[in-house]
Design a protein around this motif. Structure first.
Motif, short mmCIF file in Angstrom:
data_model
loop_
_atom_site.label_atom_id
_atom_site.label_comp_id
_atom_site.label_asym_id
_atom_site.label_seq_id
_atom_site.Cartn_x
_atom_site.Cartn_y
_atom_site.Cartn_z
N GLY A 1 55.99 60.35 18.83
CA GLY A 1 56.81 59.13 18.41
C GLY A 1 57.91 59.37 17.45
O GLY A 1 58.89 58.86 17.61
N PHE A 2 57.59 60.09 16.46
CA PHE A 2 58.69 60.60 15.47
C PHE A 2 60.00 61.14 16.37
O PHE A 2 61.18 61.01 16.09
N ILE A 3 59.50 62.30 17.01
CA ILE A 3 60.47 62.92 17.86
C ILE A 3 61.34 62.19 18.84
O ILE A 3 62.64 62.32 18.93
N LEU A 4 60.67 61.19 19.46
CA LEU A 4 61.54 60.24 20.22
C LEU A 4 62.47 59.48 19.63
O LEU A 4 63.62 59.06 19.87
N ALA A 5 61.84 58.96 18.30
CA ALA A 5 62.77 57.99 17.47
C ALA A 5 63.92 58.54 16.93
O ALA A 5 64.96 57.88 16.82
N THR A 6 63.69 59.86 16.41
CA THR A 6 64.90 60.59 15.82
C THR A 6 65.66 61.14 16.90
O THR A 6 67.04 61.33 16.82
N MET A 7 65.46 61.39 18.20
CA MET A 7 66.30 61.82 19.33
C MET A 7 66.92 60.52 19.94
O MET A 7 68.06 60.73 20.12
N PHE A 8 66.24 59.36 20.05
CA PHE A 8 67.02 58.23 20.47
C PHE A 8 67.26 57.29 19.55
O PHE A 8 67.16 56.23 19.81
#
Length: 712
Positions: free
Chosen positions: A437-444
């Motif tokens: 979730g953190f990777i997706l949140a920071t990526m998008f």
């Protein structure tokens, strides 16, 4: 006493076994207010205190024969049609595992089955314990002269497997308490069940280890001998009349092995028939055995008392030397004969003539099964749940000690307790979800409403929905680790398979809710998704539904695929196919007709379409305005002023005014472009939930068909 007179009152009416059990239970309940007395432990250290009595139970087996077909190892050219025996083929041959085995085991005695590896020891125990499919085994097995039905045998017997199949994070006392909850009827109070467990702990010699966890490779626990005694304890908690054990001393040192057999001697002298296979007993263990059967390649080469071994082999022409272990001598001689040209045929024939003499000398009349069970119950044996309102035959003995809701409660409690003591398992799963979730949140991070933002949203949703399914793969080893515990417990009707499936699903829900909340809260506002509070709650629901469907799908596969690595391979492959046909890579209306069926079977399709509708169902929200129409095209690099002029030219051609602020594409247009026009977002949600229930039902049928635990 009214119990003693029971057989006299019922002899004239010739009651059935089911009626006898009912009346015995009713009489005890009237006298004591409880159907099951506390188990009585006999102190066998002083054999003079045990009065001689007529043995009420005699388990007889006659002419047992069991054969299987095995694949030929040599080339086809080595076998011709003229060489084949009836039932054989060029590709297979018949191997006889049991060949005309006969004998009897009696109440109060331990019968040991001995022989070299491959002699048929475990096969004979399986045959007597009804673990060979009906029709494959030839011969008869009777208890006091009456053929045992499968349902009756499950109630009055227990089978202890060679492997210690226990939950590692439960203590010895907790393990036995849960066994008592399963096997003892709910009419028995909790205090009486605890008393039964405490008495059993003392009987098994486990008092010092009662509060110690069982343990496994990663957690220090009880010793090997104590684990084996716990395995025996969970199967004798209901005090069965017949106890079968497959090599209970395997892998133990001599002292631990002796203590295990000493416990079995106490169990036998409390009124049970004990039959076990054993590879090579020590001199001390030999002194605890009452009867022995030596097998060689599926045939009986000796059957009788250990004390008769010297006389038997002396008359056969091979006297046992003084001060030599009798069983070691017998096994060495059998192995030597197996390597000789004539094999053990002479010893088999000699044993048959020997047995005829022994039977003629010791022929005695035993009790009928009704009288034996009556006497056994009056002495304090537990026949759990052995009363019914309508007991017209032996088949009316109930299958299970408790109703399904009690089974569900106990199963759920045990699973939760075992899981709480291994928090690292859930912690790792939660960590994986939060990191993703953190990777997706920071990526998008905070996507805009431009055409590029639309494409990025589509990519985010496709990856997020597929991730929820992939993170469910950790559910695969959960049942695979419990499979053999489940098979052992259900083989003697400790609980229903349906109760296990329901409790398995209920226990899985709280972690899924927590994971769904963690993933939704991490990504929804960080990515800048639309819908406000109501949009967030629907997003949370569809994430939870995805976790539920994914967990159910993986659980079903764990019931079908018996190996972890093979299971992971299948899960990863199928989930990749689900993502491929979800509609992200290729729209529904572009999928070839011969693959469209897979599109509707894709688990990712429904949550993917649901979140897209949750994001783009606002008809007034605009995602392409004016000059943005040229984005993602070669004209995107043209200066803005030139784009405005192009819009003016386009306006004149079309006969309508298009400015830089004119909305050209709304959310509804995007859904239309993606081919999402058939189902509403709520329909997609309910279908995803329904997939979860569907796979749970398939999981139940996989357990029903795949956990028979019988040889074919």
């Amino acid at each position: 006493m009214e119990l003693i007179d029971l057989s006299n009152r019922t002899s004239g009416a010739s009651p059935t076994l089911g009626q006898l059990l009912k009346r015995v239970g009713d009489v005890r309940k009237e006298a004591t207010g409880d159907e099951t007395p506390v188990h009585q432990i006999l102190d066998v250290s002083d054999t003079s205190s045990v009065e001689p009595r007529s043995l009420p139970f005699v388990l007889s087996f006659n002419n047992l024969t069991y054969s299987v077909k095995v694949r030929r190892r040599h080339s086809l050219g080595a076998a011709t049609a003229t060489d084949l025996v009836a039932g054989e083929s060029l590709f297979s041959r018949t191997k006889t595992l049991l060949n005309d085995i006969s004998g009897e085991a009696r109440d109060g005695e331990i019968m040991a089955v001995l022989g070299a590896s491959g002699s048929g020891k475990s096969t004979l125990i399986d045959a007597l314990a009804n673990r060979i499919a009906k029709g494959s085994l030839k011969g008869t097995i009777t208890l006091n002269g009456e053929v045992l039905e499968s349902r009756m045998l499950k109630v009055i017997s227990a089978y202890v497997m060679q492997d210690d199949l226990l939950f590692p994070m439960l203590t010895v006392e907790e393990t036995l308490l849960f066994a008592a909850e399963f096997r003892l009827p709910r009419t028995l109070s909790k205090s009486k069940k605890k008393m039964r467990v405490q008495a059993l702990i003392d009987q098994l010699g486990l008092r010092n280890a009662a509060k110690t966890v069982i343990g496994d490779e990663g957690h220090r626990g009880v010793s090997g001998g104590e684990r084996r005694r716990v395995s025996i304890g969970i199967d004798i908690i209901h005090d069965p009349i017949v106890l079968f054990l497959d090599e209970p001393t395997s892998g133990l040192d001599s002292t631990s092995a002796y203590m295990v057999v000493k416990v079995l001697q106490r169990i036998a002298q409390s009124g049970s028939i004990v039959m076990m296979s054993i590879h090579q007993p020590s001199y001390r263990i030999l002194g605890l055995l009452d009867r022995m059967i030596f097998l060689s390649r599926g045939q009986t080469v000796y059957s009788g008392s250990p004390m008769s071994l010297p006389l038997f082999f002396a008359e056969f022409g091979h006297p046992i030397p003084e001060h030599e272990n009798r069983t070691e001598f017998a096994l060495d001689l059998i192995r030597e004969l197996e390597g000789s040209p004539g094999g053990t045929k002479s010893l088999v024939e000699f044993n048959k003539s020997w047995q005829q003499i022994q039977v003629a000398e010791s022929n005695q009349q035993g009790l009928s099964l009704k009288e034996a069970i009556s006497a056994s119950i009056s002495r304090g044996k537990l026949v759990s749940g052995a009363t019914k309102n309508d007991a017209s035959s032996t088949s009316m003995v109930p299958n299970f000690a408790n109703p399904f809701w009690i089974e569900m409660a106990v199963l759920s409690k045990r699973s939760i307790k075992n899981s709480r003591r291994m928090p690292e398992l859930f912690g790792i799963r939660l960590g994986a979800v939060l990191v993703t979730g953190f990777i997706l949140a920071t990526m998008f991070w905070q996507l805009d409403n431009s055409p590029k933002g639309v494409q990025e949203r589509l990519g985010f949703f496709a990856f997020a929905m597929s991730t929820t399914f992939y993170t469910c793969a950790d559910a695969l080893p959960v049942f695979l680790q419990e499979r053999y515990i489940f098979m052992r417990e259900t083989s003697h009707n400790a609980y229903r398979r349906s109760s296990y499936v329901l409790s398995h699903a209920l226990v899985a829900l709280p972690p899924l809710i927590f994971l769904s909340l963690a993933f939704s809260a991490t990504t929804f506002w960080a990515v800048g998704l639309d819908g406000g509070v109501s949009g967030f709650f629907f997003y949370l629901l569809i994430i939870f539904a995805s976790f539920w469907a994914g967990s159910s799908f993986v659980t079903f596969l764990s019931g079908v695929v018996p190996h972890v690595m093979l299971g992971y391979t299948i899960v990863v492959a199928i989930l990749a196919y689900f993502l491929l046909f979800s509609g992200f890579f290729i729209n529904r209306d572009r999928i070839p007709d011969y693959w469209i069926w897979f599109h509707y079977l894709s688990l990712v399709k429904y949550p993917y379409e649901a979140v897209l509708q949750n994001e783009f169902d606002n008809p007034v929200k605009c995602f392409v305005r004016g000059v943005q129409i040229f984005d993602n095209t070669p004209l995107g690099a043209v200066p803005t002023a030139m784009k405005v002029k192009l819009l003016e030219t386009l306006s004149g051609t079309l006969g309508m005014r298009i400015t830089s602020s004119t909305c050209l594409t709304t959310g509804s247009d995007i859904l239309q472009q993606q081919g999402i026009t058939q189902l509403s977002k709520w329909s997609c949600l309910w279908i995803t939930v329904a997939w979860g229930f569907f796979f749970r039902i398939l999981f139940y049928f996989s357990l029903l068909l795949g956990s028979k635990n019988k040889r074919q």
